[in-house]
Design an enzyme around this catalytic site. Structure first.
Site, short mmCIF file in Angstrom:
data_model
loop_
_atom_site.label_atom_id
_atom_site.label_comp_id
_atom_site.label_asym_id
_atom_site.label_seq_id
_atom_site.Cartn_x
_atom_site.Cartn_y
_atom_site.Cartn_z
N CYS A 145 0.83 -1.21 0.00
CA CYS A 145 0.00 0.00 0.00
C CYS A 145 0.86 1.25 0.00
CB CYS A 145 -0.93 -0.01 1.21
SG CYS A 145 -1.99 1.45 1.30
N CYS A 148 -0.41 4.10 2.18
CA CYS A 148 -0.18 3.88 3.62
C CYS A 148 1.29 4.11 3.97
CB CYS A 148 -0.53 2.45 4.03
SG CYS A 148 -2.05 1.82 3.34
N ASP A 149 2.18 3.58 3.16
CA ASP A 149 3.58 3.48 3.59
C ASP A 149 4.57 4.31 2.78
OD1 ASP A 149 2.82 1.64 5.55
OD2 ASP A 149 2.91 -0.02 4.14
#
Ligand code: NDP
Length: 322
Positions: A145, A148-149
């Protein structure tokens, strides 16, 4: 108010929540506070996809960030505070042909529920390489992701695998944060729509390597330091230095158990019967989170749809005179 009634072997409840990610727990908090006495089955991966994430920095309300597992423990505690009956185990069979929805757990326990909230999520697909799984489990630089990261790899070099719309979108997202993005495409063309592929091709700090497969994720045992790849057009192996390895080869929604009753799209995502609601094609069965979302896939959007599903379930019960 509806009550949990055990009749012989069959358990009769008003609301069953299947799955325990942010969607499921948010649905549980709302349903429990509405006195629907929800029962939740946590499923194969209690806490859902966030339990494989390190730091969550984009969920409002956590100014210093929180780890994925800690956030899920807090959501569970909040759901239990209002007496959600949270159970380990999973649903292996359903029968949604009648007005009471029947479900069976893996050990054969039969539950009849007036309303069902499906929050079984989706699972990111991985290549399955031992080295990839090693660094994924350690939180050492493998992610599925970018949104997300990606932030953790600012001003660093990353590699992304995949050639669909997700891979293109994520590569483009990463290109704004990272100094260089190397995209490994296993065939000699993209699967993505032309517009998405063109955007990637036009981005100066994205290097696309066609016909290229990942052989190994390299690292020092704790953190990723590179990728060993092979160009199948000439069988040349190479090493690409990077600190982050992103896998964007698709997701599998966890919906197979519902397929005989619930309308799914061609890739297995649950179709909303009425846009702007959480309704499925079966009255009394609602969906929240990634099981119906291939576009946003964020904890906050999952939580939002969890709230919608609980409110829709409550209104459904009220309309039936419960
Ligand atoms: P897709 O299934 O469309 O693409 C998966 C990609 O991963 C393919 O290019 C495939 O390669 C590649 N792949 C699969 N396995 C491997 C492997 N082992 N090694 C290397 N590469 C591999 O998934 P997406 O998540 O990209 O998209 C899912 C759906 O969501 C699509 O319908 C897409 O259009 C949609 N979507 C739309 C977006 C938008 O419009 N903004 C954004 C994101 C998704 P190959 O091509 O060789 O099979």
């Amino acid at each position: 108010m509806p009550k949990t009634i055990i009749m012989s072997q069959i358990e009769r409840i008003s609301c069953l929540i299947i799955g325990s990610g942010p969607a499921g727990y948010t649905a549980a908090i709302y349903a429990a506070r509405a006195d629907m006495k929800p029962v939740m089955y946590q499923g194969m991966q209690p806490g859902g996809q966030l339990t494989t994430t390190n730091e969550v920095e984009n969920f409002p309300g956590y100014p210093d960030g929180i780890t994925g597992p800690d956030m899920m423990l807090q959501l569970e505690a909040q759901a239990k505070r209002f007496e959600t009956d949270v159970r380990s185990g999973f649903i292996t069979k359903v029968d949604f042909s009648g007005s009471v929805h029947k479900c069976w757990t893996e050990d054969g326990h039969e539950i009849h529920a007036d309303t069902i909230i499906i929050s079984t999520g989706a699972s990111a697909k991985y290549l399955g390489l031992e080295s990839e799984q090693h660094y994924l489990k350690l939180g050492g630089g493998v992610s599925a992701c970018a949104v997300c990261d990606g932030f953790f790899y600012r001003n660093q070099e990353v590699v992304i695998v995949g050639a669909g719309d997700s891979a293109c979108e994520e590569a483009h997202y990463l290109s704004k944060l990272c100094t260089k993005v190397t995209m490994l495409v296993r065939r000699d063309e993209f699967r993505a729509s032309k517009i998405m592929a063109d955007r990637v091709k036009k981005t100066p700090n994205i290097e696309i390597r066609f016909n290229t497969e990942t052989l190994e994720v390299l690292g020092d045992g704790q953190l990723v330091t590179g990728v060993r790849a092979i160009d199948r057009s000439n069988n040349q192996e190479s090493e690409i230095a990077c600190t982050g390895f992103f896998v964007a080869i698709g997701h599998q929604p966890n919906t197979a158990v519902f397929q005989d009753y619930i309308d799914l799209d061609e890739t297995g995502y649950i179709k909303y019967a009425q846009p702007g609601t959480s309704k499925t094609n079966v009255a009394g069965v609602f969906v929240a989170g990634d099981a119906a979302d291939k576009t946003y896939r964020q904890a906050i959007t999952a939580a939002g749809t969890g709230c919608m599903a609980a409110l829709d379930a409550e209104r459904y019960l009220a309309a039936k005179g419960h």
